[in-house]
Design an enzyme around this catalytic site. Structure first.
Site, PDB file in Angstrom:
ATOM      1  CB  SER A 194    -134.633  89.547  21.176  1.00 26.48           C
ATOM      2  OG  SER A 194    -134.803  88.373  20.395  1.00 26.48           O
ATOM      3  CE1 TYR A 204    -137.358  91.954  17.182  1.00 26.44           C
ATOM      4  CE2 TYR A 204    -136.123  89.937  17.587  1.00 26.44           C
ATOM      5  CZ  TYR A 204    -137.077  90.851  17.974  1.00 26.44           C
ATOM      6  OH  TYR A 204    -137.761  90.664  19.156  1.00 26.44           O
TER       7      TYR A 204
HETATM    8  N1  LIG Z   1    -142.743  87.195  21.075  1.00 27.73           N
HETATM    9  C1  LIG Z   1    -141.475  86.820  20.973  1.00 27.73           C
HETATM   10  O1  LIG Z   1    -141.164  85.695  20.574  1.00 27.73           O
HETATM   11  C2  LIG Z   1    -140.384  87.760  21.384  1.00 27.73           C
HETATM   12  C3  LIG Z   1    -139.091  87.228  21.501  1.00 27.73           C
HETATM   13  C4  LIG Z   1    -138.047  88.058  21.875  1.00 27.73           C
HETATM   14  C5  LIG Z   1    -138.297  89.387  22.141  1.00 27.73           C
HETATM   15  N2  LIG Z   1    -139.554  89.889  22.023  1.00 27.73           N
HETATM   16  C6  LIG Z   1    -139.740  91.310  22.308  1.00 27.73           C
HETATM   17  O2  LIG Z   1    -140.722  91.455  23.305  1.00 27.73           O
HETATM   18  C7  LIG Z   1    -141.395  92.706  23.146  1.00 27.73           C
HETATM   19  C8  LIG Z   1    -142.892  92.458  23.075  1.00 27.73           C
HETATM   20  O3  LIG Z   1    -143.147  91.583  21.994  1.00 27.73           O
HETATM   21  P1  LIG Z   1    -144.556  90.837  21.804  1.00 27.73           P
HETATM   22  O4  LIG Z   1    -144.241  89.518  21.182  1.00 27.73           O
HETATM   23  O5  LIG Z   1    -145.342  90.903  23.058  1.00 27.73           O
HETATM   24  O6  LIG Z   1    -145.186  91.766  20.662  1.00 27.73           O
HETATM   25  P2  LIG Z   1    -146.702  91.997  20.197  1.00 27.73           P
HETATM   26  O7  LIG Z   1    -147.534  90.833  20.580  1.00 27.73           O
HETATM   27  O8  LIG Z   1    -146.612  92.405  18.778  1.00 27.73           O
HETATM   28  O9  LIG Z   1    -147.156  93.259  21.067  1.00 27.73           O
HETATM   29  C9  LIG Z   1    -146.462  94.459  20.866  1.00 27.73           C
HETATM   30  C10 LIG Z   1    -146.970  95.508  21.820  1.00 27.73           C
HETATM   31  O10 LIG Z   1    -146.190  96.680  21.583  1.00 27.73           O
HETATM   32  C11 LIG Z   1    -147.036  97.729  21.136  1.00 27.73           C
HETATM   33  N3  LIG Z   1    -146.340  98.495  20.122  1.00 27.73           N
HETATM   34  C12 LIG Z   1    -145.954  98.090  18.884  1.00 27.73           C
HETATM   35  N4  LIG Z   1    -145.339  99.106  18.257  1.00 27.73           N
HETATM   36  C13 LIG Z   1    -145.349 100.154  19.116  1.00 27.73           C
HETATM   37  C14 LIG Z   1    -144.878 101.474  19.044  1.00 27.73           C
HETATM   38  N5  LIG Z   1    -144.274 101.955  17.949  1.00 27.73           N
HETATM   39  N6  LIG Z   1    -145.063 102.276  20.113  1.00 27.73           N
HETATM   40  C15 LIG Z   1    -145.697 101.829  21.237  1.00 27.73           C
HETATM   41  N7  LIG Z   1    -146.165 100.590  21.354  1.00 27.73           N
HETATM   42  C16 LIG Z   1    -145.994  99.758  20.299  1.00 27.73           C
HETATM   43  C17 LIG Z   1    -148.290  97.067  20.626  1.00 27.73           C
HETATM   44  O11 LIG Z   1    -149.363  98.006  20.711  1.00 27.73           O
HETATM   45  P3  LIG Z   1    -150.623  98.003  19.673  1.00 27.73           P
HETATM   46  O12 LIG Z   1    -151.474  96.871  20.149  1.00 27.73           O
HETATM   47  O13 LIG Z   1    -151.272  99.321  19.856  1.00 27.73           O
HETATM   48  O14 LIG Z   1    -150.056  97.766  18.316  1.00 27.73           O
HETATM   49  C18 LIG Z   1    -148.406  95.885  21.589  1.00 27.73           C
HETATM   50  O15 LIG Z   1    -148.951  96.288  22.819  1.00 27.73           O
HETATM   51  C19 LIG Z   1    -140.804  93.332  21.879  1.00 27.73           C
HETATM   52  O16 LIG Z   1    -139.789  94.231  22.225  1.00 27.73           O
HETATM   53  C20 LIG Z   1    -140.237  92.135  21.146  1.00 27.73           C
HETATM   54  O17 LIG Z   1    -139.213  92.503  20.267  1.00 27.73           O
HETATM   55  C21 LIG Z   1    -140.602  89.103  21.656  1.00 27.73           C
END
Ligand SMILES: NC(=O)c1ccc[n+]([C@@H]2O[C@H](COP(=O)([O-])OP(=O)(O)OC[C@H]3O[C@@H](n4cnc5c(N)ncnc54)[C@H](OP(=O)(O)O)[C@@H]3O)[C@@H](O)[C@H]2O)c1
Length: 244
Positions: free
Chosen positions: A139, A153
């Site tokens: 991140s 976080y």
């Molecule tokens: N979006 C941002 O701005 C951002 C910025 C920096 C970093 N990130 C990082 O990027 C990654 C993806 O984020 P995102 O924004 O795409 O999140 P998201 O939209 O909340 O999607 C999360 C995904 O991870 C799965 N998941 C959640 N908890 C889990 C667990 N305990 N075990 C297995 N799968 C799990 C969810 O599955 P379900 O659908 O089954 O819940 C979903 O497929 C994360 O590591 C996040 O910290 C995101």
């Protein structure tokens, strides 16, 4: 990407993970994804990958559960015969002031974002051969914390850097690379571009906007491919200039 490539994307049912799964399939990979709650969303990603002519499977596996993580890696190899790419993407967000963070919150967030990523990398590395790739989604908060409210976080995501660099040293002799991609604010369910914290986040970037999941997926796909063979232990900000 080699047409025999097999990838496992944790948390591949929505958001960045779903975009990565589809992008890797476009590049010729068969793809296993994990999810934890939304089986329908996972099924849609499987269909999208299959529509590209590649094999796909959705595995229910909580990244916070060591046995489920190990099973997801084992099941990927059982179904597709090998494992070449792990994308350690599953993660949970956490926002709140230091005094409001309970011990249970710490366990839950570190359990998924750190312990889960560690265990998946460990299990995947045991199955990978030369040319293997471990790409962890960190991140922008691991590189620069622009204000209060992100202590848990940011702590969890800073660990992705140590994990990546140590994995690169540990696995380099086997021809396996490890890199970390740091997204900035990206429009997903976790962090919607119309959410309550969106304006200040967009303003923190040089480009003044949220990113799209596909923009992160493109960098992950590069790192997963043969042209990134000499790239390891490195951090890649895909953050619109958040860290600039
Ligand atoms: N979006 C941002 O701005 C951002 C910025 C920096 C970093 N990130 C990082 O990027 C990654 C993806 O984020 P995102 O924004 O795409 O999140 P998201 O939209 O909340 O999607 C999360 C995904 O991870 C799965 N998941 C959640 N908890 C889990 C667990 N305990 N075990 C297995 N799968 C799990 C969810 O599955 P379900 O659908 O089954 O819940 C979903 O497929 C994360 O590591 C996040 O910290 C995101």
């Amino acid at each position: 990407m080699d047409r025999n490539t097999v990838a496992l994307v944790t948390g591949g049912s929505r958001g960045i993970g779903a975009a990565v799964a589809v992008r890797l399939a476009e590049g010729g990979a068969d793809v296993a994804i994990t999810y934890v709650s939304d089986a329908e969303a996972a099924g849609r990603v499987v269909k999208a990958v299959e529509a590209l002519g590649r094999r796909a499977v959705a595995l229910r596996a909580d990244a916070g559960d060591a046995a489920e993580v190990a099973n997801a890696v084992g099941e990927t190899v059982r179904r597709f015969g090998r494992l070449d790419v792990l994308v350690n993407n599953a993660g949970v967000g956490a926002v709140g002031p230091l005094e409001a963070v309970g011990a249970g919150d710490v366990d839950r967030v570190l359990g998924v974002n750190v312990r889960g990523a560690f265990l998946a990398a460990q299990a995947a590395a045991a199955r990978m051969r030369e040319g293997g790739r471990i790409i962890t989604i960190g991140s922008c908060m691991a590189q620069r914390v622009p204000g209060p409210g992100g202590v848990l976080y940011a702590t969890s995501k800073a660990a992705t850097i140590g994990l990546t660099k140590a994995l690169a040293r540990e696995l380099g002799g086997r021809g396996i690379t490890a890199n970390v991609v740091h997204p900035g604010p990206v429009d997903t369910d976790m962090n919607p571009a119309d959410g309550p914290y969106a304006g200040p986040q967009a303003a923190m970037t040089a480009l003044g906007r949220f990113g799209r999941a596909e923009e992160v997926a493109d960098v992950v796909a590069f790192l997963a491919g043969p042209r990134a063979a000499y790239v390891t232990g490195a951090e890649f900000a895909v953050d619109g200039g958040h860290a600039a």
